[in-house]
Design an enzyme around this catalytic site. Structure first.
Site, short mmCIF file in Angstrom:
data_model
loop_
_atom_site.label_atom_id
_atom_site.label_comp_id
_atom_site.label_asym_id
_atom_site.label_seq_id
_atom_site.Cartn_x
_atom_site.Cartn_y
_atom_site.Cartn_z
N GLU A 139 0.90 -1.34 0.04
CA GLU A 139 0.11 -0.06 0.00
C GLU A 139 0.86 1.19 -0.08
O GLU A 139 0.42 2.34 -0.22
CB GLU A 139 -0.83 0.04 1.26
CG GLU A 139 -1.60 -1.08 1.12
CD GLU A 139 -3.26 -1.03 2.02
OE1 GLU A 139 -3.52 0.04 2.36
OE2 GLU A 139 -3.71 -2.05 2.42
N TYR A 163 -2.92 5.29 7.07
CA TYR A 163 -2.28 3.89 7.39
C TYR A 163 -1.13 3.64 6.33
O TYR A 163 0.11 3.45 6.93
CB TYR A 163 -3.21 2.81 7.12
CG TYR A 163 -2.29 1.33 6.89
CD1 TYR A 163 -1.87 0.82 7.81
CD2 TYR A 163 -2.64 0.70 5.69
CE1 TYR A 163 -1.00 -0.35 7.74
CE2 TYR A 163 -1.65 -0.55 5.62
CZ TYR A 163 -1.13 -1.03 6.69
OH TYR A 163 -0.27 -2.34 6.48
N LYS A 167 3.00 3.71 7.14
CA LYS A 167 4.04 2.75 7.03
C LYS A 167 5.18 2.99 6.09
O LYS A 167 6.38 2.77 6.40
CB LYS A 167 3.22 1.49 6.30
CG LYS A 167 2.22 0.77 7.15
CD LYS A 167 2.96 0.00 8.14
CE LYS A 167 3.76 -1.24 7.81
NZ LYS A 167 4.19 -1.88 9.03
P1 NAD Z 1 -2.87 -7.30 12.83
O1 NAD Z 1 -3.48 -5.88 13.13
O2 NAD Z 1 -3.41 -8.41 12.70
O3 NAD Z 1 -1.51 -7.31 14.30
C1 NAD Z 1 -0.76 -6.31 14.63
C2 NAD Z 1 -0.32 -6.59 16.25
O4 NAD Z 1 0.53 -5.57 16.46
C3 NAD Z 1 -1.39 -6.84 17.17
O5 NAD Z 1 -1.27 -7.87 17.91
C4 NAD Z 1 -1.17 -5.83 18.21
O6 NAD Z 1 -1.54 -6.01 19.34
C5 NAD Z 1 0.30 -5.26 17.96
N1 NAD Z 1 0.35 -3.77 18.00
C6 NAD Z 1 -0.26 -2.91 17.54
N2 NAD Z 1 0.30 -1.79 18.18
C7 NAD Z 1 1.32 -2.02 19.03
C8 NAD Z 1 2.14 -1.16 19.80
N3 NAD Z 1 2.05 0.05 19.98
N4 NAD Z 1 2.89 -1.76 20.58
C9 NAD Z 1 3.04 -3.27 20.70
N5 NAD Z 1 2.17 -4.12 19.75
C10 NAD Z 1 1.39 -3.37 18.93
O7 NAD Z 1 -1.84 -6.80 11.81
P2 NAD Z 1 -1.23 -8.19 10.79
O8 NAD Z 1 -2.35 -8.02 9.48
O9 NAD Z 1 -0.81 -9.21 11.17
O10 NAD Z 1 -0.07 -7.13 9.96
C11 NAD Z 1 1.33 -7.24 10.74
C12 NAD Z 1 2.21 -6.30 9.82
O11 NAD Z 1 2.17 -6.55 8.46
C13 NAD Z 1 1.70 -4.88 9.81
O12 NAD Z 1 3.21 -4.14 9.96
C14 NAD Z 1 1.26 -4.58 8.50
O13 NAD Z 1 1.43 -3.28 8.07
C15 NAD Z 1 1.83 -5.69 7.69
N6 NAD Z 1 1.14 -6.19 6.39
C16 NAD Z 1 0.06 -6.68 6.68
C17 NAD Z 1 -0.76 -7.19 5.42
C18 NAD Z 1 -2.05 -7.80 5.72
O14 NAD Z 1 -2.81 -8.08 4.62
N7 NAD Z 1 -2.68 -8.23 6.75
C19 NAD Z 1 -0.03 -7.03 4.34
C20 NAD Z 1 1.07 -6.44 4.17
C21 NAD Z 1 1.87 -6.15 5.30
#
Ligand code: NAD
Length: 347
Positions: A139, A163, A167
């Site tokens: 994104e 968002y 990132k």
């Molecule tokens: P998610 O929202 O399911 O999980 C995020 C986790 O981070 C949660 O367990 C939350 O408790 C923890 N968290 C949030 N804020 C925090 C803080 N201040 N301190 C400590 N822990 C904290 O997210 P996800 O879908 O598993 O995504 C994980 C990573 O992968 C992210 O960085 C996201 O940008 C990236 N990403 C996700 C996708 C997708 O399709 N889900 C795709 C590409 C990249």
């Protein structure tokens, strides 16, 4: 041998990653740092949390710099896979503050903690073999027109939501720590993930739950926004490959070569549920309900992952068809998990 820190390990991708790598022979200790927001649940780690001998949990908020430094030092962390983030675009539109604080400032705190632990403060020489893998998203590249070529590692960042902007900002910080201080950092940018343990606020679990409960299945706008879908297990495999074989300073795109309009995707989910749960009466496509589009909704994302497959030999193992079927089955069999994580929602 590595003392591996995974941030966000109680979330969707983090918990899948911990399951997948915990028994890798290179790992001496795996520390999960997570503050457990509404999206983080220890239930995602059943069978590991509290019982696996290599696993440690630190309920720490990345916004608290001193605590982050303590974790890195106390566990003598050598390797980091940084996933913790506020991750839901709609929430970033409703209230961007947490996205700035966690995704940007939190990443800065983690980078500083690693720099101070890994480098000699007097000589600035790196004292231990280490790696920092920052997990980012496609994104950050912004939106593609229908015929434009897919994003490559050379595509400039052009984020369009709070968002994706947060990132992209964290990506730039990571990049700068490599170039300025020599921190052995790498960045991955992945397309949309699907699979088990995804919190039921994102498109696929929302659609599955709506179909099961015969509720309208919300589809943004005309449903023709295109995303590239990748099974979370393939993403985790790619992260491990980059952590162990990637080149510091490198960025790697990760994608599934599965470009589809959201409408097509939810239609597939309807058909799979109809087939697996005939007692629901079939014709789930009739539940599709077009709703007002998300402001600034990116039209199309597409990822070119040639570099990762060419240089490091990674390839996705799941076809979209098999992966979606497996995911629907998982949600059918884990309705207790859905109830548990949605009833404990804190925001
Ligand atoms: P998610 O929202 O399911 O999980 C995020 C986790 O981070 C949660 O367990 C939350 O408790 C923890 N968290 C949030 N804020 C925090 C803080 N201040 N301190 C400590 N822990 C904290 O997210 P996800 O879908 O598993 O995504 C994980 C990573 O992968 C992210 O960085 C996201 O940008 C990236 N990403 C996700 C996708 C997708 O399709 N889900 C795709 C590409 C990249």
């Amino acid at each position: 041998m590595m003392n591996l820190l995974i941030t966000g390990g109680a979330g969707f991708i983090g918990s899948n990653l911990i399951r997948q790598v915990i028994d890798e022979p290179e790992i001496s200790k795996l520390v999960n740092l997570d503050c457990l927001t509404y999206a983080g649940h220890l239930a995602n780690l059943e069978g590991i949390h509290g019982s696996h001998p290599r696993y440690f949990f630190e309920q720490v908020d990345l916004r608290h710099q001193e605590e982050v430094i303590r974790v890195i030092r106390q566990h003598d962390i050598t390797h980091v896979i940084h996933l913790a983030a506020e991750s839901h675009v709609d929430r970033s539109i409703a209230g961007p503050d947490d996205f700035i604080a966690t995704n940007i400032n939190g990443t800065f705190h983690l980078l500083e903690a690693c720099r101070s632990h890994w480098f000699n403060p007097e000589t600035s020489i790196q004292m231990r073999a280490s790696r920092f893998l920052h997990v980012s998203t496609d994104e950050v590249f912004g939106s593609l027109s229908p015929d434009a070529p897919a994003f490559t590692e050379a595509t400039p960042c052009a984020p369009n939501s709070p968002y994706s902007a947060s990132k992209a900002a964290s990506d730039m910080l990571v990049r700068s720590y490599h170039h300025t201080y020599g921190l052995p950092a790498m960045i991955t940018r992945c397309s949309n993930n699907y699979g088990p343990y995804q919190f039921p606020e994102k498109l696929i679990p929302v659609a599955i739950q709506s179909i099961l409960y015969r509720q309208p299945v919300p589809v943004y706008g005309d449903g023709m926004n295109v995303r590239d879908w990748l099974h979370v297990g393939d993403h985790c495999e790619a992260l491990w490959t980059v952590l162990t074989q990637g080149t510091p300073g490198g960025t790697y795109n990760i994608g599934g070569c599965n470009e589809h309009a959201n409408l097509y995707l939810v239609q597939q989910l309807c058909d799979i549920v109809d087939e697996l749960q005939p007692a629901l009466g079939g014709n789930s496509r009739a539940l599709l309900s077009f709703v007002a589009d998300r402001p600034g909704h990116d039209r199309r994302y597409a990822i070119d992952a040639t570099k990762l497959s060419f240089e490091l030999g990674w390839k996705p193992a799941h076809t979209l068809e098999a992966g979606l079927r497996e995911t629907v089955n998982w949600y059918l069999e884990h309705q207790d998990w859905v109830k548990a994580v949605t009833s404990s929602q804190r925001s």
